[in-house]
Design an enzyme around this catalytic site. Structure first.
Site, PDB file in Angstrom:
ATOM      1  N   GLN A 127       6.130  -1.785   2.099  1.00 23.75           N
ATOM      2  CA  GLN A 127       7.228  -2.736   1.906  1.00 23.75           C
ATOM      3  C   GLN A 127       8.381  -2.401   2.843  1.00 23.75           C
ATOM      4  O   GLN A 127       8.971  -3.285   3.459  1.00 23.75           O
ATOM      5  CB  GLN A 127       7.688  -2.712   0.450  1.00 23.75           C
ATOM      6  CG  GLN A 127       6.610  -3.208  -0.503  1.00 23.75           C
ATOM      7  CD  GLN A 127       7.053  -3.211  -1.946  1.00 23.75           C
ATOM      8  OE1 GLN A 127       8.161  -2.808  -2.265  1.00 23.75           O
ATOM      9  NE2 GLN A 127       6.176  -3.661  -2.829  1.00 23.75           N
ATOM     10  N   ASP A 169      -1.814   1.274  -5.755  1.00 21.55           N
ATOM     11  CA  ASP A 169      -1.896   0.302  -6.846  1.00 21.55           C
ATOM     12  C   ASP A 169      -3.122   0.518  -7.741  1.00 21.55           C
ATOM     13  O   ASP A 169      -3.209  -0.053  -8.826  1.00 21.55           O
ATOM     14  CB  ASP A 169      -1.911  -1.123  -6.282  1.00 21.55           C
ATOM     15  CG  ASP A 169      -0.566  -1.480  -5.657  1.00 21.55           C
ATOM     16  OD1 ASP A 169       0.452  -0.869  -6.032  1.00 21.55           O
ATOM     17  OD2 ASP A 169      -0.542  -2.371  -4.784  1.00 21.55           O
ATOM     18  N   ARG A 229       4.837   4.639 -13.804  1.00 23.71           N
ATOM     19  CA  ARG A 229       3.400   4.585 -14.108  1.00 23.71           C
ATOM     20  C   ARG A 229       2.822   5.948 -14.462  1.00 23.71           C
ATOM     21  O   ARG A 229       1.754   6.012 -15.103  1.00 23.71           O
ATOM     22  CB  ARG A 229       2.625   3.955 -12.937  1.00 23.71           C
ATOM     23  CG  ARG A 229       2.832   2.469 -12.863  1.00 23.71           C
ATOM     24  CD  ARG A 229       1.967   1.789 -11.824  1.00 23.71           C
ATOM     25  NE  ARG A 229       2.191   0.344 -11.897  1.00 23.71           N
ATOM     26  CZ  ARG A 229       1.977  -0.499 -10.897  1.00 23.71           C
ATOM     27  NH1 ARG A 229       1.514  -0.055  -9.745  1.00 23.71           N
ATOM     28  NH2 ARG A 229       2.200  -1.781 -11.053  1.00 23.71           N
ATOM     29  N   ARG A 258      -0.347  -3.673 -14.191  1.00 18.15           N
ATOM     30  CA  ARG A 258      -1.498  -2.805 -13.911  1.00 18.15           C
ATOM     31  C   ARG A 258      -1.801  -1.871 -15.096  1.00 18.15           C
ATOM     32  O   ARG A 258      -2.944  -1.499 -15.320  1.00 18.15           O
ATOM     33  CB  ARG A 258      -1.291  -2.028 -12.613  1.00 18.15           C
ATOM     34  CG  ARG A 258      -1.120  -2.969 -11.413  1.00 18.15           C
ATOM     35  CD  ARG A 258      -1.550  -2.400 -10.096  1.00 18.15           C
ATOM     36  NE  ARG A 258      -1.035  -3.230  -9.009  1.00 18.15           N
ATOM     37  CZ  ARG A 258      -1.624  -4.328  -8.527  1.00 18.15           C
ATOM     38  NH1 ARG A 258      -2.780  -4.723  -9.010  1.00 18.15           N
ATOM     39  NH2 ARG A 258      -1.070  -5.030  -7.551  1.00 18.15           N
TER      40      ARG A 258
HETATM   41  C1  S3P Z   1       2.881  -3.639  -1.310  1.00 19.39           C
HETATM   42  C2  S3P Z   1       3.064  -2.329  -1.032  1.00 19.39           C
HETATM   43  C3  S3P Z   1       3.014  -1.271  -2.050  1.00 19.39           C
HETATM   44  C4  S3P Z   1       2.334  -1.746  -3.329  1.00 19.39           C
HETATM   45  C5  S3P Z   1       2.778  -3.108  -3.746  1.00 19.39           C
HETATM   46  C6  S3P Z   1       2.549  -4.119  -2.658  1.00 19.39           C
HETATM   47  C7  S3P Z   1       2.999  -4.604  -0.216  1.00 19.39           C
HETATM   48  O1  S3P Z   1       4.338  -0.876  -2.345  1.00 19.39           O
HETATM   49  O2  S3P Z   1       2.545  -0.833  -4.370  1.00 19.39           O
HETATM   50  O3  S3P Z   1       2.080  -3.527  -4.913  1.00 19.39           O
HETATM   51  O4  S3P Z   1       2.568  -5.762  -0.382  1.00 19.39           O
HETATM   52  O5  S3P Z   1       3.514  -4.219   0.847  1.00 19.39           O
HETATM   53  P1  S3P Z   1       5.032   0.244  -1.436  1.00 19.39           P
HETATM   54  O6  S3P Z   1       4.667  -0.065  -0.062  1.00 19.39           O
HETATM   55  O7  S3P Z   1       6.501   0.159  -1.625  1.00 19.39           O
HETATM   56  O8  S3P Z   1       4.461   1.534  -1.960  1.00 19.39           O
END
Ligand code: S3P
Length: 458
Positions: free
Chosen positions: A188, A345, A376, A418
């Site tokens: 992200q 995830d 979690r 989840r």
């Molecule tokens: C995601 C990245 C992950 C994941 C989330 C979706 C994405 O988070 O846990 O469900 O779509 O880039 P982080 O990258 O912050 O760990």
């Protein structure tokens, strides 16, 4: 054994699902479209001038939040019910330079991906917007995006000393390119910086000590943007030149492997199971959950799905496969920080698998799990312990001793999708009745999850 599932018969709490053990598990599952890819497809359609079509999109609440925000920023977004629990979106956008400020707060609901990626996208636009969400989202860290986006020239502020949502972004055009080493492995954060980098002068480069999912990089390339990527041991680097145009395209989203993981574990731990899953995305940076489960001894057949079979409107470089899982004898494994990042995830459902595996499964360096839709680590430890599992938590490390016969009990999903699905799958093998509090949260990523349980069990 009779299936008993759904709201408590007493009506006392409409958000508790009851799951009884299944005699056998058979059938073919319907997967939602990949959540990560669905978010990005909508956001890139917003940046691209013209008409984009997204088939096979996920229809969970998170993706709906992103679609609503795309509309609030100036795109015309049409949602059409599609086949097999997915939807098609048709997005018509005036293009990044002609988006308009939203009339109100942008509601990301439960979705961290919406909040963090939109912050990066908006940072490079000449407009101001506030991104907010539900109580869970308001507890999730945002300094990790505020710092790089600020250093690129955008103005950002957030609650509690710029650490928690809501986040207000005052975009700047053009931004300054940045070279950023992420402090925590996060696709992200990487994606927020790359989306901002599209609107920056110069080369934006993101380095990660541990590689994360690369959907943004692949999907930008599919839309005509040059993105250079390289691996460096466990780490990775991605860079792009600012000022490139994102083209509108049509694409098909593969099925969500993180959703498929619930069925892979259900099939592996149930003594009489054979489940088929069609068209799951198996991007190398997303498939760790599947590979770890295989390393535990899960009998998973995998047949690549060709572009032709999925009817893809465009090859977006996202491989998919048909999977079959059969009852398996599992053994313990040891997971380190790189596994944690790669299967972030899938860890809750892998913990359930570990309760049925021979030996001591260890997961070290799982601290990021505390910053998801719930803590979690605490949630999975409490829920699995309530079912009789032997699970120990030491700081950010988890150890699970198996195999254990699980006993139905009340579990609390903490309204985390989840965790709700993990405890529901546990109920398929636990004796007696497993109650899942906060079961409706499954619809964040997997509307119809509980009907799928009904369809495959007998
Ligand atoms: C995601 C990245 C992950 C994941 C989330 C979706 C994405 O988070 O846990 O469900 O779509 O880039 P982080 O990258 O912050 O760990």
């Amino acid at each position: 054994m009779a299936a008993a599932l759904g709201p408590r018969a007493t009506g006392a709490d409409p958000d508790v699902a009851l799951v009884r053990p299944a005699g056998r598990l058979r059938g073919e599952l319907r997967l939602p479209g990949d959540k990560s890819i669905s978010h990005r497809a909508l956001m890139l359609a917003l940046l691209a001038r013209g008409a984009s079509r997204i088939d096979g999109c996920g229809d969970g609440a998170d993706v709906r939040s992103t679609a609503a925000i795309a509309a609030a920023l100036g795109a015309t977004v049409e949602r059409v019910e599609g086949a097999r629990a997915t939807v098609t979106y048709r997005v018509a956008s005036p293009g990044a330079d002609r988006l308009h400020p939203p009339s109100g707060v942008l509601d990301c609901g439960n979705s961290g991906t919406s909040l963090r990626l939109f912050a990066g996208l908006i940072a490079g636009l000449p407009l101001k917007a506030t991104l907010d969400g539900d109580a869970s989202l308001r507890r999730r860290p945002v300094a990790r995006i505020i710092e790089p986006l600020r250093s690129m020239g955008a103005e950002l502020s957030a609650r509690e000393n710029d650490s928690l949502p809501p986040v207000t972004v005052v975009g700047h055009s053009p931004l300054r390119a940045v070279e950023w080493m992420t402090a925590v492995p996060s696709a992200q954060v990487k994606s927020a910086i790359l989306l901002a980098g599209l609107r920056a002068t110069g080369t934006t480069r993101v380095r990660e000590a541990v590689a994360t999912r690369d959907h943004t990089e692949r999907m930008l390339r599919a839309r005509g943007v040059t993105v250079r990527t390289a691996r460096d041991g466990d780490g990775a680097v991605a860079e792009l030149e600012g000022g490139q145009t994102v083209r509108a395209i049509d694409e098909r989203v593969p099925g969500d492997l993180s959703s498929a993981a619930f069925w892979l574990v259900a099939g592996a731990i149930h003594p009489d199971a054979e489940l088929a899953i069609r068209g799951a995305g198996v991007n190398p940076t997303r498939r760790a959950g599947l590979d770890l489960l295989r390393a535990m001894g899960a009998r998973i057949d995998e047949r690549p799905t060709t572009t032709f079979e999925t009817g893809a409107a465009a090859d977006v470089g996202e491989p998919s496969a048909d999977l079959v899982i059969r009852s398996s004898d599992l053994r313990a494994i040891a997971l380190g920080p790189a596994d944690v990042a790669a299967a972030i995830d899938e860890l809750p459902i892998l913990c359930l698998a570990a309760t049925q595996a021979e030996g001591r499964t260890t997961i070290s360096g799982a601290g990021e799990l505390r910053h998801k839709e719930s803590d979690r680590i605490a949630g999975i430890a409490a829920g699995l312990a309530a079912l009789g599992a032997h699970i120990e938590v030491d700081g950010d490390d988890i150890a699970i001793e198996g195999p254990t016969s699980l006993t139905g009990s009340l579990t609390d999903s903490l309204d985390d999708h989840r965790l709700a699905m993990t405890f529901a799958v546990a109920g398929l093998v636990a004796s007696g009745e497993t109650a899942v509090d906060g079961a409706a949260s499954a619809a964040i990523s997997y509307p119809g999850f509980f009907s799928e349980i009904e369809r495959i069990r007998s």
